[in-house]
Design an enzyme around this catalytic site. Structure first.
Site, PDB file in Angstrom:
ATOM      1  N   CYS A 125       3.325   6.704   6.802  1.00  0.00           N
ATOM      2  CA  CYS A 125       4.299   7.432   5.983  1.00  0.00           C
ATOM      3  C   CYS A 125       5.669   7.478   6.645  1.00  0.00           C
ATOM      4  O   CYS A 125       5.804   7.899   7.785  1.00  0.00           O
ATOM      5  CB  CYS A 125       3.824   8.856   5.716  1.00  0.00           C
ATOM      6  N   THR A 262       3.042   5.713  -8.780  1.00  0.00           N
ATOM      7  CA  THR A 262       4.270   5.875  -9.550  1.00  0.00           C
ATOM      8  C   THR A 262       4.095   5.617 -11.041  1.00  0.00           C
ATOM      9  O   THR A 262       4.811   6.202 -11.861  1.00  0.00           O
ATOM     10  CB  THR A 262       5.341   4.942  -8.958  1.00  0.00           C
TER      11      THR A 262
HETATM   12  C1  FMN Z   1       5.914  11.432  -4.424  1.00  0.00           C
HETATM   13  C2  FMN Z   1       5.048  10.571  -3.564  1.00  0.00           C
HETATM   14  C3  FMN Z   1       4.310  11.150  -2.535  1.00  0.00           C
HETATM   15  C4  FMN Z   1       3.490  10.380  -1.713  1.00  0.00           C
HETATM   16  N1  FMN Z   1       2.755  10.974  -0.720  1.00  0.00           N
HETATM   17  C5  FMN Z   1       1.885  10.233   0.018  1.00  0.00           C
HETATM   18  C6  FMN Z   1       1.016  10.832   0.971  1.00  0.00           C
HETATM   19  O1  FMN Z   1       1.008  12.035   1.169  1.00  0.00           O
HETATM   20  N2  FMN Z   1       0.178  10.033   1.676  1.00  0.00           N
HETATM   21  C7  FMN Z   1       0.136   8.672   1.498  1.00  0.00           C
HETATM   22  O2  FMN Z   1      -0.661   8.012   2.155  1.00  0.00           O
HETATM   23  N3  FMN Z   1       0.946   8.079   0.596  1.00  0.00           N
HETATM   24  C8  FMN Z   1       1.816   8.828  -0.156  1.00  0.00           C
HETATM   25  N4  FMN Z   1       2.612   8.206  -1.082  1.00  0.00           N
HETATM   26  C9  FMN Z   1       2.534   6.761  -1.250  1.00  0.00           C
HETATM   27  C10 FMN Z   1       1.596   6.367  -2.382  1.00  0.00           C
HETATM   28  O3  FMN Z   1       0.289   6.778  -2.105  1.00  0.00           O
HETATM   29  C11 FMN Z   1       1.619   4.854  -2.596  1.00  0.00           C
HETATM   30  O4  FMN Z   1       1.140   4.220  -1.426  1.00  0.00           O
HETATM   31  C12 FMN Z   1       2.993   4.296  -2.910  1.00  0.00           C
HETATM   32  O5  FMN Z   1       3.708   5.176  -3.748  1.00  0.00           O
HETATM   33  C13 FMN Z   1       2.947   2.918  -3.568  1.00  0.00           C
HETATM   34  O6  FMN Z   1       2.214   2.948  -4.769  1.00  0.00           O
HETATM   35  P1  FMN Z   1       2.908   3.123  -6.231  1.00  0.00           P
HETATM   36  O7  FMN Z   1       4.021   2.142  -6.315  1.00  0.00           O
HETATM   37  O8  FMN Z   1       1.810   2.902  -7.198  1.00  0.00           O
HETATM   38  O9  FMN Z   1       3.431   4.537  -6.271  1.00  0.00           O
HETATM   39  C14 FMN Z   1       3.441   8.977  -1.913  1.00  0.00           C
HETATM   40  C15 FMN Z   1       4.190   8.412  -2.946  1.00  0.00           C
HETATM   41  C16 FMN Z   1       4.981   9.177  -3.773  1.00  0.00           C
HETATM   42  C17 FMN Z   1       5.771   8.511  -4.858  1.00  0.00           C
END
Ligand code: FMN
Ligand code: FAD
Ligand code: FAD
Ligand code: FMN
Ligand code: FES
Ligand code: FES
Lengths: 302, 278, 302, 278
Positions: A125, A262
Site C-alpha cells: 500500500c 473501483t
Molecule cells: C478507496 C480504496 C481503498 C483501498 N484500500 C486498500 C486496502 O486497505 N488494502 C489493500 O490491499 N488494497 C486497497 N486498495 C487497493 C484495491 O484493493 C485494489 O488493489 C486496487 O484498487 C486495484 O483494483 P481496482 O482497479 O479494481 O480498484 C484500495 C483501493 C481503493 C480505491
C-alpha cells in the site's frame, strides 16, 4: 461459475478488492449475494489509525486516486466484527498490514485465530509513509515477511503485490518460495498527484495517492502476465477490471480469480453479477471454459 | 462546471447568516439536483465534508452549515468572494412519489436543510398538502423561519417558541386527528434530524402503517460508494442513500444503533457522537 | 511567452517530447513554427536498430501504449540529418541512449560535436531489453552515466527519468550531483500490456509497452512534484499534458518547461500553439506569470 | 466495432482472387470511409501494415493486397473464416472538390486500390466526367478490369494489353487533345502508383497548371501522426496524407527523393525500395 480456490469452493471467480466497502458483515454478505465469490476485508493494522484527512478519494473519470491512509480499528479492536462474522455463510479473506515483520506476525497470528478463510498480506500500500509498500518493492523483505507470517497462521496465505516493484515477477517468486499460497496483483499504481490549479494545491490531503480503475488495467495485465511466467501458485488478478471482457483479458494473462474494486463506483454493487454474466456469455459464445483460456496469451499466437 | 469528479473551485456569491451557529453559503453555478442530494465541500488545507443542497434554482444553489467543529466553523466564517471546492451532487435524494395527497415533513435542527427544497417543490408543483413539523433546541436554532408559503408546526426543547417538546409528539397527535377523517393519515412521512428522532418517526409510521423516508448521516470519504466509510448495515449511505425508505430501514442492522468511526470501527451511536465532539 | 532555459532563449516554454515525429529537420522546423519552443529529436543509439515489429503503437483512447523499440539509424549514420540541421534557425535537443556507460559516452561525444543545443540522456526507456531503463531505476548508475557523459560534451545535459524508479527524487538528485543541468520527467509509465481476447494474444508485437498520454498525467505531476523538492536545477515536465490547464498544473508542481508528446495525437501538431494560448489566457485572467506559479503547489494552501 | 483504437478482430467474409499476386479480402462490418483512407491490418504473430480501403458499402468493405513480402503473402493466403485485426480508418482521403466537370484518374499497379472507390463515387453522384488511365506491368496485374461503368485507357509495360508504355504518355496526350476544346483540360488529376510515376504526373500537371492529388506510401507504425515513421519532408503521411495536393507537394522536400527506413534513416527512394525487398 463455481471454482475451487486453494481448497475452498467459491460460487463465482470474482473477488471484492480489499479496502472497498469496508469489513462489516452485512455489507460483505450483500456483496457475496450479488455475485462476489470471495469478499476481502479492508486491511487490518497493528494499531488504531484514523487514516488521512479528506479529500481522500477522488474520481478522475477513468479511475480513482486515493490516499485513504490505511484507517483501521487495529486488530485488537474488532471483536464485534469477528463475532458477527463467526456464523457467516460465505468465505472471506482478511487483509492485514504492519510496519515491521514483527507487526505483520503479531496481527496475522491474532487474525488467523478468528477464522477467516484466507489471509492476505498487504505488502503493497502506497498511502502511508511507514506501512506496507517498503516490503513489496524488495524481494528479500517480501520473502522475509511471508516466511515469518506463514509460520504462525493456519489458513492459506495470499501475498498482495504492488506494481511499483521494479520487477514484480521476482517479488512474486520470492513470495512463492517463502510459502505464499497465492499472489494477488495489483494494488494501486503510481502514486499520482492531482493539483487544483485555482487553489494551487494538491487535491488529496495526503497530496499523493494510488491510482485504480480502468486507467491502470494495462499495468495490471502486464503484472499478472509477468507473474504467471515466474510462479506456479494461483493469481488473483485485479486492477481496472470492470467488464467480463476485462476479466477474460486478465485470465488470459494468467489470473485464476479476478478482483474488482473501483468498478463498484462505475457499475454499482451489482457489478459482480454483471461481470459473471458477461464472462459466462463470452465463454458460451466461444465454446470454451475458464480453465482453457487461463494463461492463453502465453501460448503462441495463431 | 460542477461534476462528481475533481472538485470545482467556485466563489461564494452570497451569505445569509441565520444565527451565530447557522449560515447559508450561495454559489452562482448550475448543479443538477434532486431534493435530498448532497455535495462534498472542500476547503483546501482544512478538510472536505458532505453538505446537503438546501437551496436550489437553475443558476444558483446554497448549503446551510451549522458551526459545530473545526470544518463547519471555518465554513461558516467564509463570505462572498471566498472560494470553496465542490463536487457532486451525490446520493439518491427523496422519492417524491406520484399522486400523493397529503405528506408530513418532520425536521429536527439542521435536518431542515435537505427537507426545505422538498417542501418547496411540493408547494409549487400542485403537489400534496404538506404538514410541516419543525423542531430545534431553541428559537434561534430554527432554520428558515419565513421560507415557506404554508406555516409550520414549531416546537423547541426549551419552549422558547411554539410547543415545548418533541416533533414526534406533534406527529403522533396529527396522525390521530387525521385518522378520524381519512386513512392513511399521510401518504408519506419525510424526516431528517438526529438519528434517534428519525428512528422514533420510523417506529410511529410503522405502527400506523404509513411509509416514511429518512435521511441518514455518516462519516464520509469518497461520497460515491467505494471506500466503505459510511456503511450502515448492508446499506452504503452515500450511494444507496442518504435517503432510505421504510422497507430498507426494516432490515438495516445499524440504523439508530451503530456508526463507523474514522478508523472503520463500528460503535454505538452515542459513542460516535462523542467522537465527533472531540 | 519567451523563456530563458539554461542560457538559451526559447520562443515558448513548450518542448516536443523525444520519439514523437522523429528527427528530420523539415518536420522539427514545422513543430517549432507551430509554437514548440524546443523540439527534441528521437533518441539516437549506438548502432542501427530497426525497432520492434508492428503493432508498436496503439491508442487506448485516453493515452497510448507503445513499444517502438528504440529504432535508430545509429549515431554514425546521421550525417545527412546533421548537415541539414546545421543551418537551422531553431534550437534542438538531441536525445541519446546506450547499453553501457561507454556507449552513452561514445554517442554523446560524437553527437555533441554536431552542435545540438542540448543533449538529453534517455536513461529511462522501457521498450528494449538491453537499453536504457536499467540506468534510470538506480541512483548510482544514473550518477555514473551522467558524470561520464558530462565530461565529454560541450552543451548542457538533461537527464530524462522514468517513473518506474522506486524513488525518482533520489535519482534526480544523483543526476544533479553528477552534473546534470536539467531533469526531464517523465518517460512512459508502466510498462503495460493489452491482450486481444479474440486472438488471445498481446496486441503489441513486443507484448509490453510504455504508457503515455492523459492516463499517466497524475504520475507525471507527482514525479515533478517530488523532483522539485530534491533538486534546484530546472525540470522539463511531461506526461499526459494536453491542455493549457494541464501545463499550469505541472508548472505548479515545479516544471520550468512543459513537454508534449501524445497530445499531438489528440490535438494535432497545432497543439503547441493551442496550449500556448491557453496558458497565456489563464495567466492573464489570473493576473499572474509563469515564474509566480512555478512550484506554487508546494506553498501552503490558502 | 472498428475504431482507431485497439484493433477489432473481424472475420474475412469473402475473397476475390484477381491473379496469383492480387486478392481482395472482404469484411462484413461497417466502417466510416472517404475514398483514399486506409486501415491498419493486423495478423497476430506476423505483423501489422496499412492497406487502402478499396471496396466500400455501408455494411461491407474490402482491401486489395498484392503479395510482395512476408506479410502481404500471408494476407493473400487468408480466406473466408480467417480473422484479422483492423483499426482505422486513418488518413485524410481525397478531396473530391465541388462542381468539377472533368477529372483524370491515373492508376499504376496497386495504385488502383485507393482510386477505385473514388471513381465509383464520381460515377454515381452525378459527378464529373472521369478519364481513367490504368497501367500495370502486364495484363494480369491490371486490377478490377470489369469494375467501372466507363471504360479506361489501359497501358502495360510489356504491351500485353492496351498501349505499350507509360500512363503518363497517355495523360500528356489527353491534356493536349482536351486543351484544344477547353481550359483547363481537367479540373483535377488524381494519381496513385509508384512514386516516380506520381512525380511525373505532378510535373505534367504543374506545366499545364492543373491541380493534382497523389497518394503517398511510407513505412508506418502508429497510423495517427505520432511516431514519425512515415514523415516525408514536413508532412506526416499517415495523418496529413496519404493524399497530398499540388500546393503541399511543391514544398515537400522528400517527395520523390527520400523515404525513411525502419531505423528512421532517410535514404534515396530506390534504396528504400531495395530495403523493402529484403
Ligand atoms: C478507496 C480504496 C481503498 C483501498 N484500500 C486498500 C486496502 O486497505 N488494502 C489493500 O490491499 N488494497 C486497497 N486498495 C487497493 C484495491 O484493493 C485494489 O488493489 C486496487 O484498487 C486495484 O483494483 P481496482 O482497479 O479494481 O480498484 C484500495 C483501493 C481503493 C480505491
Ligand atoms: C449526507 C450528509 C449531509 C449533510 N448535510 C449537512 C448540512 O446540510 N448542514 C450541516 O451543517 N451539516 C451537514 N452534514 C454534516 C457535515 O458533513 C459535518 O459532519 C458537520 O458540519 C460537522 O463537521 P465538523 O468537521 O465541523 O465537525 P466535527 O469536527 O466532525 O464534529 C464536531 C461537532 O459535530 C457534532 N456532530 C457532528 N456529527 C455528529 C453526529 N453524527 N452526531 C452527533 N454529533 C455530531 C458534534 O456534536 C460536535 O459538536 C451532513 C452530513 C452528511 C453525511
Ligand atoms: C497508406 C498506405 C496504403 C497502402 N495500401 C496498400 C494496398 O491497398 N494494397 C497493397 O498491396 N499494399 C498497400 N500498401 C503497402 C502495404 O502496406 C505493404 O507495404 C505491402 O503490402 C508490402 O508489405 P510486405 O510486408 O508484404 O512486404 P515487405 O516485406 O515490406 O517488402 C517486400 C516487397 O515489397 C515491395 N515494396 C513494398 N513497398 C515498397 C515501396 N515503397 N517501394 C518499392 N517496393 C516496395 C518490394 O518491392 C518487395 O517486393 C499501402 C501502404 C500505405 C502506406
Ligand atoms: C511513440 C512514442 C515514442 C517514444 N520514443 C521515445 C524516445 O525515443 N526517447 C525518449 O526519451 N522518449 C520516448 N517516448 C516518450 C516520450 O518522449 C514522453 O516521455 C512520454 O510519451 C510521456 O509524454 P506524453 O504523455 O506527452 O506522450 C516516446 C513516446 C511515444 C508515445
Ligand atoms: S463515503 Fe465512501 S462509500 Fe460512502
Ligand atoms: S505512422 Fe506514426 S506518424 Fe505516421
Amino acid at each position: 461459475m463455481q471454482i475451487n480456490f486453494l481448497g475452498k469452493n467459491l460460487h463465482t471467480p470474482l473477488v471484492l478488492a480489499s479496502g472497498v466497502l469496508g469489513n462489516n458483515k452485512a455489507i460483505l454478505e450483500r456483496v457475496w449475494e450479488n455475485g462476489c465469490g470471495l469478499p476481502t476485508m479492508k486491511s487490518i493494522g497493528p494499531a488504531p489509525r484514523e487514516g488521512h484527512k479528506n479529500p481522500t478519494v477522488i474520481d478522475l473519470g477513468n479511475g480513482l486516486i486515493n490516499a485513504v491512509g490505511l484507517p483501521s480499528p487495529g486488530y485488537l479492536n474488532m471483536e464485534e466484527e469477528w463475532q458477527e462474522l463467526s456464523d457467516r455463510v460465505f468465505p472471506i479473506t482478511a487483509s492485514i498490514y504492519g510496519g515491521s515483520v514483527e507487526e505483520f506476525v503479531q496481527v496475522a497470528a491474532f487474525v488467523s485465530a478468528k477464522g477467516p478463510d484466507f489471509i492476505e498480506l498487504n505488502i503493497s500500500c502506497p498511502n502511508s509513509d511507514q506501512h506496507g509498500m517498503v516490503f513489496g518493492v524488495n524481494a528479500q523483505s517480501s520473502h522475509d515477511v511471508v516466511a515469518a507470517v506463514k509460520k504462525v497462521i493456519h489458513v492459506p496465505l495470499i501475498a498482495k503485490l504492488t506494481p511499483a516493484a521494479p520487477d514484480i515477477a521476482t517479488i512474486a517468486k520470492a513470495c512463492e518460495d517463502a510459502g505464499a499460497d497465492a499472489i494477488c496483483a495489483i494494488n494501486t499504481a503510481g502514486p499520482g498527484m492531482v493539483i487544483d490549479i485555482e487553489s494551487r494545491s494538491p487535491v488529496l490531503a495526503f497530496k499523493k495517492g494510488g491510482l485504480s480503475g480502468p486507467m491502470i488495467k494495462p499495468i495490471a495485465v502486464r503484472c499478472v502476465y509477468d507473474i504467471f511466467r515466474s510462479v506456479s501458485i494461483p493469481i488473483i488478478g485485479l486492477g481496472g477490471i470492470s467488464t467480463g471482457k476485462d476479466a477474460i483479458e486478465i485470465i488470459m494473462a494468467g489470473a485464476t480469480l479476478v478482483g474488482i474494486g473501483t468498478a463498484v463506483r462505475y457499475r454499482g454493487i451489482t457489478v459482480f453479477d454483471k461481470v459473471n454474466k458477461e464472462i459466462s456469455d463470452w465463454l458460451a459464445v466461444h465454446d470454451t471454459s475458464m480453465e482453457e483460456i487461463r494463461g492463453a496469451a502465453h501460448r503462441e499466437a495463431l | 462546471m460542477i461534476t462528481q469528479l475533481m472538485p470545482a473551485m467556485v466563489k461564494v456569491a452570497d451569505k445569509d447568516v441565520h444565527s451565530p451557529e447557522f449560515a447559508t453559503l450561495y454559489v452562482n453555478q448550475h448543479i443538477d439536483f434532486k431534493p435530498g442530494q448532497f455535495v462534498m465541500v472542500w476547503i483546501p488545507g482544512v478538510d472536505e465534508k458532505p453538505y446537503t443542497i438546501s437551496h436550489h434554482s437553475p443558476e444558483r444553489f446554497g448549503i446551510t452549515v451549522e458551526a459545530k467543529g473545526l470544518f463547519s466553523r471555518k465554513a461558516v466564517s467564509l463570505g462572498p468572494g471566498d472560494k470553496i471546492g465542490i463536487r457532486g451532487p451525490f446520493g439518491n435524494g427523496f422519492n417524491m412519489g406520484i399522486g400523493h395527497k397529503r405528506v408530513a415533513v418532520v425536521a429536527g435542527g439542521c435536518g431542515m436543510a435537505p427537507l426545505a427544497p422538498l417542501v418547496e417543490t411540493f408547494q409549487t408543483d400542485k403537489g400534496p398538502e404538506v404538514f410541516l413539523i419543525q423542531g430545534a433546541r431553541s428559537k434561534s436554532f430554527l432554520l428558515y423561519p419565513d421560507r415557506f408559503a404554508a406555516k409550520a408546526e414549531i416546537c423547541t426543547d426549551d419552549g422558547s417558541k411554539g410547543y415545548k417538546g418533541f416533533v414526534t409528539d406533534i406527529l403522533v397527535q396529527k396522525i390521530k386527528d387525521l385518522s378520524a377523517i381519512s386513512t392513511p393519515a399521510f401518504d408519506m412521512v419525510y424526516a431528517c434530524g438526529p438519528e434517534i428522532m428519525m428512528a422514533k418517526v420510523f417506529d410511529i409510521c410503522e405502527v400506523h402503517s404509513i411509509p416514511c423516508q429518512v435521511s441518514l448521516e455518516r462519516y464520509m470519504r469518497c461520497g460515491f460508494g467505494v471506500c466503505g466509510a459510511c456503511v450502515c448495515g448492508h446499506a452504503v449511505v452515500c450511494k444507496d442513500g442518504p435517503v432510505f425508505g421504510s422497507k430498507m430501514l426494516r432490515t438495516m442492522a445499524d440504523f439508530n444503533t451503530r456508526a463507523l468511526l474514522k478508523t472503520g470501527q463500528p460503535v454505538p451511536l452515542n459513542e460516535y457522537a462523542t467522537w465527533r465532539c472531540q
